[in-house]
Design a protein around this motif. Structure first.
Motif, mmCIF file in Angstrom:
data_model
loop_
_atom_site.group_PDB
_atom_site.id
_atom_site.type_symbol
_atom_site.label_atom_id
_atom_site.label_comp_id
_atom_site.label_asym_id
_atom_site.label_seq_id
_atom_site.Cartn_x
_atom_site.Cartn_y
_atom_site.Cartn_z
ATOM 1 N N THR A 141 12.241 -4.549 -7.470
ATOM 2 C CA THR A 141 12.242 -4.862 -9.161
ATOM 3 C C THR A 141 11.625 -4.389 -9.855
ATOM 4 O OG1 THR A 141 10.845 -6.853 -8.900
ATOM 5 C CG2 THR A 141 13.244 -7.098 -7.987
ATOM 6 N N GLU A 142 11.757 -4.142 -11.150
ATOM 7 C CA GLU A 142 10.932 -3.685 -12.352
ATOM 8 C C GLU A 142 9.596 -4.490 -12.173
ATOM 9 O OE1 GLU A 142 12.963 -3.121 -16.071
ATOM 10 O OE2 GLU A 142 14.815 -2.435 -15.093
ATOM 11 N N ARG A 143 9.798 -5.957 -12.079
ATOM 12 C CA ARG A 143 8.571 -6.534 -12.201
ATOM 13 C C ARG A 143 7.480 -6.338 -11.136
ATOM 14 N NH1 ARG A 143 8.378 -13.436 -11.401
ATOM 15 N NH2 ARG A 143 6.223 -13.552 -11.435
ATOM 16 N N THR A 144 7.949 -6.067 -9.862
ATOM 17 C CA THR A 144 7.354 -5.286 -8.905
ATOM 18 C C THR A 144 6.516 -4.313 -9.398
ATOM 19 O OG1 THR A 144 8.378 -6.407 -7.205
ATOM 20 C CG2 THR A 144 7.098 -4.608 -6.613
ATOM 21 N N VAL A 145 7.266 -3.315 -10.078
ATOM 22 C CA VAL A 145 6.950 -1.897 -10.564
ATOM 23 C C VAL A 145 5.912 -2.040 -11.249
ATOM 24 C CG1 VAL A 145 7.294 0.220 -12.043
ATOM 25 C CG2 VAL A 145 9.313 -0.610 -10.106
ATOM 26 N N ARG A 146 5.753 -3.064 -12.554
ATOM 27 C CA ARG A 146 4.568 -3.398 -13.509
ATOM 28 C C ARG A 146 3.504 -3.889 -12.763
ATOM 29 N NH1 ARG A 146 9.341 -4.558 -16.782
ATOM 30 N NH2 ARG A 146 9.724 -6.590 -15.918
ATOM 31 N N ARG A 147 3.908 -4.946 -11.696
ATOM 32 C CA ARG A 147 2.523 -5.198 -11.000
ATOM 33 C C ARG A 147 1.889 -4.226 -10.085
ATOM 34 N NH1 ARG A 147 4.980 -9.161 -8.794
ATOM 35 N NH2 ARG A 147 5.648 -8.307 -6.708
ATOM 36 N N ASP A 148 2.488 -3.245 -9.786
ATOM 37 C CA ASP A 148 2.031 -2.231 -8.871
ATOM 38 C C ASP A 148 1.192 -1.190 -9.910
ATOM 39 O OD1 ASP A 148 2.592 -3.088 -6.343
ATOM 40 O OD2 ASP A 148 4.572 -1.791 -6.576
ATOM 41 N N LEU A 149 1.776 -0.899 -11.132
ATOM 42 C CA LEU A 149 1.279 -0.184 -12.195
ATOM 43 C C LEU A 149 -0.250 -0.689 -12.381
ATOM 44 C CD1 LEU A 149 4.190 0.779 -14.459
ATOM 45 C CD2 LEU A 149 2.756 2.233 -12.940
ATOM 46 N N ASP A 150 -0.132 -2.301 -12.641
ATOM 47 C CA ASP A 150 -1.413 -2.784 -13.029
ATOM 48 C C ASP A 150 -2.471 -2.761 -11.886
ATOM 49 O OD1 ASP A 150 -0.491 -3.584 -15.505
ATOM 50 O OD2 ASP A 150 0.189 -5.587 -14.668
ATOM 51 N N ARG A 151 -1.624 -2.630 -10.620
ATOM 52 C CA ARG A 151 -2.935 -2.573 -9.490
ATOM 53 C C ARG A 151 -3.622 -1.020 -9.550
ATOM 54 N NH1 ARG A 151 0.523 -3.588 -5.990
ATOM 55 N NH2 ARG A 151 -0.158 -5.756 -5.672
ATOM 56 N N THR B 256 0.811 -1.115 -0.023
ATOM 57 C CA THR B 256 0.105 0.118 0.119
ATOM 58 C C THR B 256 0.730 1.176 0.024
ATOM 59 O OG1 THR B 256 -1.784 -0.990 0.976
ATOM 60 C CG2 THR B 256 -2.013 1.290 1.113
ATOM 61 N N GLY B 257 1.966 1.340 0.896
ATOM 62 C CA GLY B 257 2.709 2.462 0.942
ATOM 63 C C GLY B 257 3.531 2.729 -0.161
ATOM 64 N N ARG B 258 3.798 1.316 -0.879
ATOM 65 C CA ARG B 258 4.762 1.746 -2.180
ATOM 66 C C ARG B 258 3.819 2.215 -3.322
ATOM 67 N NH1 ARG B 258 6.112 -3.608 -2.469
ATOM 68 N NH2 ARG B 258 4.579 -4.166 -4.011
ATOM 69 N N ALA B 259 2.653 1.753 -3.262
ATOM 70 C CA ALA B 259 1.605 2.208 -4.354
ATOM 71 C C ALA B 259 1.236 3.694 -4.371
ATOM 72 C CB ALA B 259 0.178 1.325 -4.388
ATOM 73 N N LEU B 260 1.337 4.249 -3.119
ATOM 74 C CA LEU B 260 0.975 5.683 -2.917
ATOM 75 C C LEU B 260 2.178 6.168 -3.370
ATOM 76 C CD1 LEU B 260 -0.776 5.502 0.609
ATOM 77 C CD2 LEU B 260 -1.728 5.931 -1.458
ATOM 78 N N GLN B 261 3.434 5.725 -2.980
ATOM 79 C CA GLN B 261 4.720 6.628 -3.344
ATOM 80 C C GLN B 261 4.918 6.442 -4.932
ATOM 81 O OE1 GLN B 261 8.202 4.929 -1.435
ATOM 82 N NE2 GLN B 261 9.623 6.351 -2.705
ATOM 83 N N LEU B 262 4.271 5.305 -5.586
ATOM 84 C CA LEU B 262 4.389 5.303 -7.090
ATOM 85 C C LEU B 262 3.384 6.083 -7.674
ATOM 86 C CD1 LEU B 262 5.039 4.018 -9.586
ATOM 87 C CD2 LEU B 262 3.391 2.138 -8.943
ATOM 88 N N LEU B 263 2.174 6.356 -7.051
ATOM 89 C CA LEU B 263 1.311 7.241 -7.637
ATOM 90 C C LEU B 263 1.758 8.919 -7.327
ATOM 91 C CD1 LEU B 263 -1.452 7.850 -8.669
ATOM 92 C CD2 LEU B 263 -2.419 7.799 -6.178
ATOM 93 N N SER B 264 2.433 9.108 -6.299
ATOM 94 C CA SER B 264 3.136 10.682 -6.163
ATOM 95 C C SER B 264 3.957 10.606 -7.112
ATOM 96 C CB SER B 264 3.720 10.570 -4.778
ATOM 97 O OG SER B 264 4.129 11.754 -4.604
ATOM 98 N N LEU B 265 4.814 9.820 -7.504
ATOM 99 C CA LEU B 265 5.917 10.045 -8.727
ATOM 100 C C LEU B 265 5.391 10.273 -9.910
ATOM 101 C CD1 LEU B 265 8.479 7.444 -7.608
ATOM 102 C CD2 LEU B 265 8.558 9.805 -7.541
ATOM 103 N N ARG C 6 -4.051 0.904 -12.012
ATOM 104 C CA ARG C 6 -4.992 0.859 -13.120
ATOM 105 C C ARG C 6 -6.320 0.110 -12.976
ATOM 106 N NH1 ARG C 6 -0.231 -0.977 -16.708
ATOM 107 N NH2 ARG C 6 0.404 0.905 -17.841
ATOM 108 N N ASP C 7 -6.116 -0.877 -12.078
ATOM 109 C CA ASP C 7 -7.569 -1.575 -11.568
ATOM 110 C C ASP C 7 -8.162 -0.676 -10.812
ATOM 111 O OD1 ASP C 7 -6.610 -3.924 -12.842
ATOM 112 O OD2 ASP C 7 -5.798 -4.888 -11.342
ATOM 113 N N LEU C 8 -7.476 0.199 -10.110
ATOM 114 C CA LEU C 8 -8.205 1.054 -9.226
ATOM 115 C C LEU C 8 -8.563 2.498 -9.874
ATOM 116 C CD1 LEU C 8 -5.705 1.268 -5.916
ATOM 117 C CD2 LEU C 8 -7.911 0.247 -6.156
ATOM 118 N N GLY C 9 -8.591 2.321 -11.147
ATOM 119 C CA GLY C 9 -8.959 3.633 -12.154
ATOM 120 C C GLY C 9 -8.082 4.628 -12.222
ATOM 121 N N TYR C 10 -6.964 4.564 -12.186
ATOM 122 C CA TYR C 10 -5.875 5.329 -12.606
ATOM 123 C C TYR C 10 -5.280 5.099 -13.733
ATOM 124 C CZ TYR C 10 -5.667 6.943 -7.662
ATOM 125 O OH TYR C 10 -5.894 7.455 -6.174
ATOM 126 N N PRO C 11 -5.420 5.969 -14.808
ATOM 127 C CA PRO C 11 -5.122 5.917 -16.101
ATOM 128 C C PRO C 11 -3.500 6.172 -16.511
ATOM 129 C CG PRO C 11 -6.294 7.997 -16.029
ATOM 130 C CD PRO C 11 -6.291 7.544 -14.699
#
Length: 323
Positions: free
Chosen positions: A34-44, A6-15, A46-51
Motif C-alpha cells: 500500500t502507499e501507506r507502507t511505502v511512506r513508512r518505508d521511506l521514513d525508515r 528488510t527485503g522491501r526496503a532494499l528493493q525500494l532503495l534500489s529503485l 531516512r532514519d538510516l541516513g538516506y536523504p
C-alpha cells in the motif's frame, strides 16, 4: 503483498538510486504494497541516513537526494558485474594515482560478490586483456583532468604551458570544449585564443593548468563531434611508416577501430577491406594491427619488416610462461 520489511526496503532503495522521481502509487505497485507502507518505508530509510526528497503536485514523487556522505549502494547482478569490469580497466588507465584507488574499490566490491557473480567476473577478467598503447612517458595528473572537466562544464578560459612533440614549450590560453579519451591517452579539444583556431592538446604534455576567471561563449566544434575532430587531428600528424593490410570484415564493422588509425581505404568488398595504415614507427604499426585483429582477422601484405615483427609478437604471446 510483500511482508519482508528488510527485503522491501532494499528493493525500494534500489529503485530510488535511479534518481528519477517516483510517484508513491508507482512505488506501491512495484513493491506490491500500500502507499501507506511505502511512506513508512521511506521514513525508515531516512532514519538510516538516506536523504530522500519529496515533491508534491501532479508530477511530484520521491527521489534519493545527494547527501553529505556516500551511503551504501544497492546493485543488481548486472550492475555489480559492470562496475567490477569498469574498475578493472580504470586500474590500467594512464592517470596518476587512480590505479591504486580503483584496485581498492575493486577488492571491496569483489569480496562481497556472491559466488555465481564472482565466477562471471573472473571469467571475463581472465579472457579479456587490454591492448595498452605505448605512451611517451606521460601520465596524466588527475588534478589537471579535474581542472579541464570543470572548465568545459563552466565555459571558463584556462592558461597552461604546453610541451610539443619536439619538446618545445609554449604558453597557451584556450577555451576548453571537450575531453576525449583514446586508449591510454587523453586529449583536450579547445579554441586557442592566441592562434585564433581549434587545437588538440595531449593532457600528459600540459603543465600547470589554471582557470583564469574569464568565461567564453561555446563554439561549435568542426564537424560537430569532438572524437571525430581528434581522430582527424591525429591522422594529420606526419607519419614515417606505412603498411598494407587485408582485413576479413565488411567496412561497417571496422568503423570503431579504424577511426583511431591513420588509414586510407584501397579496396572495399562485401566481406573484406584492403587498407593502408600509417604511423611513426613499426612498433606502433604492429600495435595498430593487433588492435584491428581484436575485431577481425588481419593479413599484412607489406612491408616485410612488419610481417616479421607481427610474427615475433605472435610467438611471444603464445609462449608458455616460465615457472
Amino acid at each position: 503483498m510483500r511482508t519482508d520489511a528488510t527485503g522491501r526496503a532494499l528493493q525500494l532503495l534500489s529503485l530510488l538510486q535511479t534518481h528519477r522521481f517516483w510517484p508513491c502509487a508507482e512505488l506501491a505497485a512495484r513493491l506490491d504494497v500500500t502507499e501507506r507502507t511505502v511512506r513508512r518505508d521511506l521514513d525508515r530509510l531516512r532514519d538510516l541516513g538516506y536523504p530522500v526528497d519529496s515533491t508534491s503536485g501532479r508530477y511530484g514523487g520521491y527521489r534519493l537526494a545527494t547527501g553529505t556522505h556516500v551511503p551504501p549502494l544497492i546493485l543488481d547482478d548486472e550492475e555489480a558485474v559492470a562496475v567490477s569490469i569498469g574498475l578493472r580497466h580504470a586500474a590500467e588507465a594512464a592517470i596518476s594515482g587512480i590505479e591504486e584507488t580503483s584496485l581498492r574499490a575493486l577488492m571491496k566490491i569483489e569480496s562481497l560478490l556472491p559466488h555465481r557473480l564472482r565466477r562471471r567476473v573472473s571469467a571475463l577478467h581472465s579472457s579479456v586483456v587490454s591492448l595498452r598503447r605505448a605512451v611517451d612517458g606521460g601520465v596524466i595528473d588527475p588534478e589537471s583532468l579535474s581542472v579541464f572537466a570543470a572548465a568545459c562544464r563552466d565555459n571558463e578560459d584556462v592558461r597552461f604551458d604546453y610541451r610539443r612533440g619536439d619538446d618545445e614549450t609554449s604558453r597557451r590560453l584556450v577555451e576548453p570544449h571537450q575531453l576525449v579519451a583514446a586508449g591510454s591517452r587523453w586529449y583536450l579539444v579547445a579554441w586557442d585564443r592566441h592562434r585564433d583556431d581549434w587545437r588538440t592538446f595531449r593532457l600528459d604534455r600540459i603543465e600547470e593548468p589554471r582557470q583564469v576567471g574569464s568565461h567564453f561563449t561555446p563554439r561549435e566544434i568542426p564537424g560537430g563531434d569532438a572524437a571525430d575532430f581528434v581522430a582527424r587531428s591525429l591522422g594529420a600528424t606526419a607519419r614515417l611508416h606505412d603498411a598494407q593490410l587485408v582485413i576479413a570484415a565488411p567496412l561497417a564493422e571496422l568503423d570503431g577501430v579504424l577511426r583511431w588509425v591513420d588509414h586510407t581505404l584501397i579496396e572495399v568488398d562485401a566481406d573484406r577491406c584492403v587498407v593502408q595504415i600509417r604511423s611513426e614507427d613499426l612498433g606502433r604499426l604492429a600495435m595498430a594491427v593487433a588492435e584491428i585483429a581484436l575485431t577481425a582477422p588481419v593479413s599484412v601484405l607489406e612491408p616485410a619488416e612488419l610481417v616479421d615483427l607481427i610474427g615475433r609478437l605472435g610467438a611471444h604471446l603464445t609462449t608458455p610462461a616460465v615457472t
